[in-house]
Design a protein around this motif. Structure first.
Motif, short mmCIF file in Angstrom:
data_model
loop_
_atom_site.label_atom_id
_atom_site.label_comp_id
_atom_site.label_asym_id
_atom_site.label_seq_id
_atom_site.Cartn_x
_atom_site.Cartn_y
_atom_site.Cartn_z
N THR A 111 9.65 -40.71 14.64
CA THR A 111 10.70 -40.94 15.63
C THR A 111 11.30 -39.62 16.06
N CYS A 112 11.62 -39.50 17.31
CA CYS A 112 12.16 -38.26 17.86
C CYS A 112 13.37 -37.80 17.04
N GLY A 113 13.36 -36.55 16.64
CA GLY A 113 14.46 -35.98 15.89
C GLY A 113 14.29 -36.02 14.39
N THR A 114 13.32 -36.78 13.88
CA THR A 114 13.06 -36.86 12.45
C THR A 114 12.21 -35.68 12.00
N LYS A 115 12.71 -34.94 11.01
CA LYS A 115 12.00 -33.77 10.51
C LYS A 115 11.42 -34.04 9.12
N ARG A 116 10.19 -33.58 8.92
CA ARG A 116 9.54 -33.77 7.63
C ARG A 116 9.76 -32.56 6.72
N PRO A 117 9.73 -32.78 5.39
CA PRO A 117 9.73 -31.64 4.47
C PRO A 117 8.46 -30.82 4.64
N VAL A 118 8.52 -29.58 4.22
CA VAL A 118 7.41 -28.65 4.40
C VAL A 118 6.94 -28.14 3.04
N LEU A 119 5.63 -28.17 2.82
CA LEU A 119 5.01 -27.56 1.64
C LEU A 119 4.23 -26.34 2.10
N TRP A 179 8.19 -16.78 9.31
CA TRP A 179 7.64 -17.44 10.50
C TRP A 179 7.91 -18.94 10.44
N VAL A 180 7.70 -19.52 9.25
CA VAL A 180 7.96 -20.95 9.07
C VAL A 180 9.43 -21.26 9.34
N LYS A 181 10.32 -20.43 8.81
CA LYS A 181 11.76 -20.66 9.00
C LYS A 181 12.11 -20.69 10.48
N ASP A 212 11.13 -29.52 8.73
CA ASP A 212 12.52 -29.16 8.48
C ASP A 212 12.57 -27.76 7.89
N PRO A 213 13.09 -26.76 8.61
CA PRO A 213 13.11 -25.38 8.10
C PRO A 213 14.02 -25.19 6.89
N ASN A 214 14.88 -26.17 6.63
CA ASN A 214 15.78 -26.09 5.47
C ASN A 214 15.26 -26.88 4.28
N LEU A 215 14.03 -27.38 4.38
CA LEU A 215 13.46 -28.19 3.32
C LEU A 215 12.02 -27.73 3.05
N VAL A 216 11.90 -26.45 2.72
CA VAL A 216 10.60 -25.84 2.47
C VAL A 216 10.38 -25.71 0.97
N PHE A 274 13.34 -20.84 1.18
CA PHE A 274 12.75 -22.05 0.61
C PHE A 274 13.78 -22.74 -0.26
N ARG A 275 13.60 -24.04 -0.39
CA ARG A 275 14.55 -24.88 -1.14
C ARG A 275 14.02 -25.24 -2.52
N ARG A 276 12.69 -25.27 -2.64
CA ARG A 276 12.09 -25.66 -3.91
C ARG A 276 10.82 -24.86 -4.14
N ALA A 277 10.35 -24.86 -5.40
CA ALA A 277 9.16 -24.09 -5.75
C ALA A 277 8.38 -24.81 -6.83
N ILE A 278 7.04 -24.70 -6.75
CA ILE A 278 6.15 -25.30 -7.75
C ILE A 278 5.16 -24.24 -8.21
#
Length: 557
Positions: free
Chosen positions: A121-129, A195-197, A206-210, A235-239
């Motif tokens: 849906t327009c405006g919905t942002k996905r998390p980024v890995l 670049w991703v940000k 979502d640039p705030n959910l990387v 980045f917000r999280r790390a693995i």
């Protein structure tokens, strides 16, 4: 991941897309317009893939050995519809036996690829890995079937970005000068994050959910960014998977790195009068001339790796963690496979460690000697103590357990325990974030390396095969339903962690946090990644990593 070789990849390559190009929509980034390609899963699910987008200027000529320069703007529409160049690397490194990568190699290699499910849906942002590949800082490329992340993107409903970074001396040469300051490969990864940000929102991310994630040298890289002040806010999280920067290969001093630079320079007849003279001379050498020297450097303990003591990694990783000098506002997940060292000892001593040999020429004394020999190579003083620890209670006829002992002696030192200790110290010196741990104990039916079988358990790299969905793609062909299940469940857990900061569950088992920060004697709890019995276990590394190695590395409990 350290160097893939498996016959099943030929099957995967055979079914890989060969049809006509179906274009994905043009995306307008801050650098210009990009056109992608549509790729399809076996069930018909479509992905938008923007393959080989330049994120930095080509590091050639006077930019060789320099930190990456952000890419400028381009006119027209850039066709991100095909593989580009991999970074310079050897075609084959012994004893790891990696297959040649499926693309042309060049110093002009700083590209990334964006894998995106079709828009919501327009405006919905996905998390980024954000994936950082392994390969010992010497090999690897996003343009390999090994790093095809389509199932992670599609089944996890996330954006996945994969990034090329410079390798070997091109990525990690240190000359003590501003234009060869070391860690260029890590700076490449960092530039990709920037670049991703700036741009990922245009692809639906979502640039705030990387979440940055990587395995082996990729895990070591992820850990470096966790302790780096330059990674703040990117980045917000790390693995971390099977690697951390506090390992033997993960980082070293500037002095040790400079000695490797001297070795390279002398072998190329360059003046070693100063770092400036070395850099000037090496810039006049061809890529092949440098590669011919550097490709055998590991055998001489002269391969390049990240350094500490500069802007990206100011101090050693464990010191940074214990002093609280790291990015504490992130969530962390980390883990290992059951036998991190098996492949390496088998490749070094095949006449004894080949799993097809039922009664190898090994006994307790010989197993200790193998371990002590390895620690002589590592130039560590505690080989005898390590040998006694891993062989205690074994008999001369315990052939497989003796071989496993040597594998643990190698793998715990290099991959498993640095990862475990990194995660432990992160948890103990931060608050308000979440930390999770895992250990993969389910061996895939077809492993990454065909010689990984028998006593060798789950080998280094098998977790990537499972995570990237190869058992899903080849379900019922070469992989079992158990392989399919763990692959599907790992994708969901990784995606859920990226989305919420918690992997939630594996099957019906709740995934609890790794460390009880309130305990006086905290031990790590791991999710046992085995589809036959997902469960939390607390004693995997209690005696080894959290007992022996904390003491040997002088880490406070």
């Amino acid at each position: 991941m350290f160097f893939i070789k498996s016959i099943y990849l030929l099957v995967v390559l055979f079914i890989y897309e060969t049809h006509c190009i179906n274009y994905a929509p043009v995306v307008t980034t801050r650098n210009g317009q990009v056109r992608g390609i549509i790729k399809t899963l076996d069930d018909g699910t479509e992905l938008y893939v923007y393959d080989g987008i330049p994120y930095a200027e080509p590091p050639i000529g006077n930019l060789r050995f320099r930190k990456p320069v952000p890419i400028g703007n381009w006119s027209g529409v850039y066709d991100a519809v095909k593989y580009r160049q991999s970074c310079i690397q050897p075609d084959k490194l012994e004893p790891d036996n990696n297959i040649p990568e499926e693309s042309i190699k060049s110093e002009d290699c700083l590209f990334l690829t964006v894998w995106s499910p079709l828009p919501k849906t327009c405006g919905t942002k996905r998390p980024v890995l954000y994936w950082i590949y392994g390969g010992g800082f010497e090999t690897g490329t996003i343009f390999s079937i090994v790093n095809d992340v389509r199932y992670v993107a599609a089944m996890g409903d996330v954006i996945v970005v994969t990034v090329n970074y410079r390798l070997g001396p091109w990525g990690f040469l240190y000359a003590g000068t501003d234009d060869a300051a070391g860690n260029m490969g890590l700076y490449d990864q960092l530039e990709g994050m920037r670049w991703v940000k700036k741009n990922i929102e245009f692809f639906g991310g979502d640039p705030n959910l990387v979440t940055i994630f990587g395995e082996s040298a990729g895990g070591m890289s992820v850990g470096a960014h966790v302790v780096s002040p330059l990674g703040a806010g990117l980045f917000r999280r790390a693995i971390l998977q099977s690697g951390a920067p506090n390992s033997y290969l993960g980082s070293e001093s500037r002095e040790k790195s400079y000695n490797k630079t001297l070795y390279l320079a002398r072998n190329l007849n360059c003046s070693t009068e100063s770092g400036r003279a070395i850099v000037d001379c090496l810039r006049l050498k061809t890529a092949d001339q440098i590669l011919n020297i550097s490709k055998t450097a590991r055998k001489d303990s002269k391969s390049f790796e990240p350094i500490f003591g500069e802007d990206l990694m100011p101090v050693q990783a464990l010191d940074a963690l214990q002093k609280g000098q790291f990015n504490q506002d992130i969530d962390l997940m980390y883990g290992t496979v059951s036998q991190e060292g098996a492949l390496f000892v088998e490749s070094l001593f095949p006449n004894v460690f080949d799993p097809s040999i039922p009664k190898p020429k090994i006994n307790v004394v010989a197993a200790k000697q193998y371990i002590q020999f390895l620690y002589m190579v590592f130039k560590e003083p505690y080989g005898g103590e390590v040998a006694d620890f891993y062989t205690r209670g074994l008999a001369d006829t315990d052939y497989d357990r003796l071989r496993q002992a040597v594998g643990y002696g190698f793998g715990d030192y290099n991959m498993a325990c640095p990862t475990v200790v990194f995660g432990r110290e992160f948890a103990l010196h931060s608050q308000g974030n979440r930390v999770y741990a895992f250990r993969v104990t389910h061996p895939p039916t077809i492993p990454v390396f065909p010689n990984c079988k028998g006593w060798m358990g789950v080998c280094h790299g098998d977790d990537v095969l499972l995570l990237f969905g190869f058992p899903i793609r080849l379900r019922g062909i070469t992989f079992t339903e158990s392989d399919y299940q763990i692959s599907r469940d790992m994708i969901q857990a990784w995606a859920e962690f990226a989305r919420t900061g918690s992997p939630s569950k594996m099957g019906s088992a709740n995934w609890s946090e790794a460390i009880d920060r309130q305990s006086d004697s905290p031990y790590t709890k791991y999710m046992d990644l085995n589809p036959n019995n997902y469960s939390m276990v607390s004693d995997y590394y209690k005696e080894s990593c959290e007992g022996l190695w904390l003491k040997l590395w002088n880490v406070k409990k």
